[in-house]
Design a protein around this motif. Sequence first.
Motif, PDB file in Angstrom:
ATOM      1  N   GLN A   1       8.117  -8.721  -2.594  1.00  0.00           N
ATOM      2  CA  GLN A   1       7.733  -7.387  -2.681  1.00  0.00           C
ATOM      3  C   GLN A   1       6.847  -7.173  -3.684  1.00  0.00           C
ATOM      4  O   GLN A   1       5.925  -6.431  -3.613  1.00  0.00           O
ATOM      5  CB  GLN A   1       9.173  -6.376  -3.066  1.00  0.00           C
ATOM      6  N   ASP A   2       6.818  -8.119  -4.789  1.00  0.00           N
ATOM      7  CA  ASP A   2       5.792  -7.956  -5.822  1.00  0.00           C
ATOM      8  C   ASP A   2       4.558  -8.122  -5.183  1.00  0.00           C
ATOM      9  O   ASP A   2       3.399  -7.360  -5.603  1.00  0.00           O
ATOM     10  CB  ASP A   2       6.079  -8.874  -7.065  1.00  0.00           C
ATOM     11  N   GLU A   3       4.329  -9.228  -4.442  1.00  0.00           N
ATOM     12  CA  GLU A   3       3.019  -9.584  -3.716  1.00  0.00           C
ATOM     13  C   GLU A   3       2.661  -8.481  -2.776  1.00  0.00           C
ATOM     14  O   GLU A   3       1.526  -8.037  -2.832  1.00  0.00           O
ATOM     15  CB  GLU A   3       3.429 -10.873  -3.299  1.00  0.00           C
ATOM     16  N   LEU A   4       3.731  -7.824  -2.134  1.00  0.00           N
ATOM     17  CA  LEU A   4       3.344  -6.983  -1.119  1.00  0.00           C
ATOM     18  C   LEU A   4       2.871  -5.428  -1.798  1.00  0.00           C
ATOM     19  O   LEU A   4       2.032  -4.907  -1.043  1.00  0.00           O
ATOM     20  CB  LEU A   4       4.313  -6.698  -0.021  1.00  0.00           C
ATOM     21  N   LEU A   5       3.365  -5.216  -2.766  1.00  0.00           N
ATOM     22  CA  LEU A   5       3.071  -3.884  -3.317  1.00  0.00           C
ATOM     23  C   LEU A   5       1.570  -3.776  -3.664  1.00  0.00           C
ATOM     24  O   LEU A   5       1.130  -2.457  -3.543  1.00  0.00           O
ATOM     25  CB  LEU A   5       3.911  -3.642  -4.597  1.00  0.00           C
ATOM     26  N   GLN A   6       0.929  -4.821  -3.878  1.00  0.00           N
ATOM     27  CA  GLN A   6      -0.652  -4.824  -3.992  1.00  0.00           C
ATOM     28  C   GLN A   6      -1.256  -4.188  -2.808  1.00  0.00           C
ATOM     29  O   GLN A   6      -2.447  -3.775  -2.896  1.00  0.00           O
ATOM     30  CB  GLN A   6      -1.135  -5.989  -4.614  1.00  0.00           C
ATOM     31  N   PHE A   7      -0.613  -4.299  -1.834  1.00  0.00           N
ATOM     32  CA  PHE A   7      -1.013  -3.820  -0.286  1.00  0.00           C
ATOM     33  C   PHE A   7      -0.699  -2.734   0.178  1.00  0.00           C
ATOM     34  O   PHE A   7      -0.785  -2.234   1.461  1.00  0.00           O
ATOM     35  CB  PHE A   7      -0.882  -5.131   0.715  1.00  0.00           C
ATOM     36  N   LYS A   8       0.432  -2.174  -0.603  1.00  0.00           N
ATOM     37  CA  LYS A   8       0.707  -0.612  -0.151  1.00  0.00           C
ATOM     38  C   LYS A   8      -0.358   0.255   0.247  1.00  0.00           C
ATOM     39  O   LYS A   8      -1.262   0.580  -0.723  1.00  0.00           O
ATOM     40  CB  LYS A   8       1.732  -0.104  -1.323  1.00  0.00           C
ATOM     41  N   PRO A   9      -0.509   0.691   1.362  1.00  0.00           N
ATOM     42  CA  PRO A   9      -1.629   1.461   1.653  1.00  0.00           C
ATOM     43  C   PRO A   9      -1.260   2.874   1.089  1.00  0.00           C
ATOM     44  O   PRO A   9      -0.437   3.437   0.988  1.00  0.00           O
ATOM     45  CB  PRO A   9      -1.458   1.552   3.340  1.00  0.00           C
TER      46      PRO A   9
END
Length: 256
Positions: A51-59
């Motif tokens: 989740q931490d990694e993906l949050l930077q890609f939150k559109p």
Amino acid sequence: MGCITWQRVALRTADFLISAVVVLFLLTAGAYSAYALWDNNQVYAAVDNVQDELLQFKPAADGENGASFEELLAINSDVKAWLTLDNTAIDYPVVQGENNFSYINTDVYGDFALAGSIFLDSDCDGSFHDPYSLLYGHHMENSKMFGDLDLYKDEAFFNENTTGTLVLPDRTYHLQIFACLLVPASEDAIFDVNQWDANLNGLLDFAQENALHLHSDTLDTVRAREGAQVLAMSTCSTEFTDARTILLAWMTTPEQ
């Protein structure tokens, strides 16, 4: 006397063996418990890491500053949306696989993960044009995945927290939560996603009659709105065998 002595030796040997077995069992049980705790912590840590990694890609939603959806699609072309429920830890990408087993134990990167992913029912339209769309996620402690759906079973929380967003590549839906239900996994009104293609009246009737908590005014608005869309979110629950907690939300766009 010799017979008695041998009996005492035999009893002492038996006591020793029983004690050894008990000690071995306790050591094994302790080791297993330690491993289970470590393994459980690893599962939850993996969720946090992903989740931490993906949050930077939150559109970005509605023209706000943020990443573009293309960055998510570059990670996995199965990503269909990003779901956020306000005042919860539910803030994840949504994927859709070839079937409903594809992402049960697979994360957004395509790697094995017991926590799986938040995923759209494989029979639903991946671009969210259906009147009814259904999302699944594992129920996990510490507010991971869909664990925070439990919060809505508290009436005060349900009444005070009614909003969220579903961001797609080409549009953003604003979510207005109107029902929380507890149903068996066999409940067709929730899990037979194709039956509401013509209209949502049967679903809304079911929600009105069976909801734990309900925002009647929102439900009435959905019922009266031509072309209305509803998003359902499902996770496991413990109240009875095969229990499922369900949250229903009205999907609206800014122009609606």
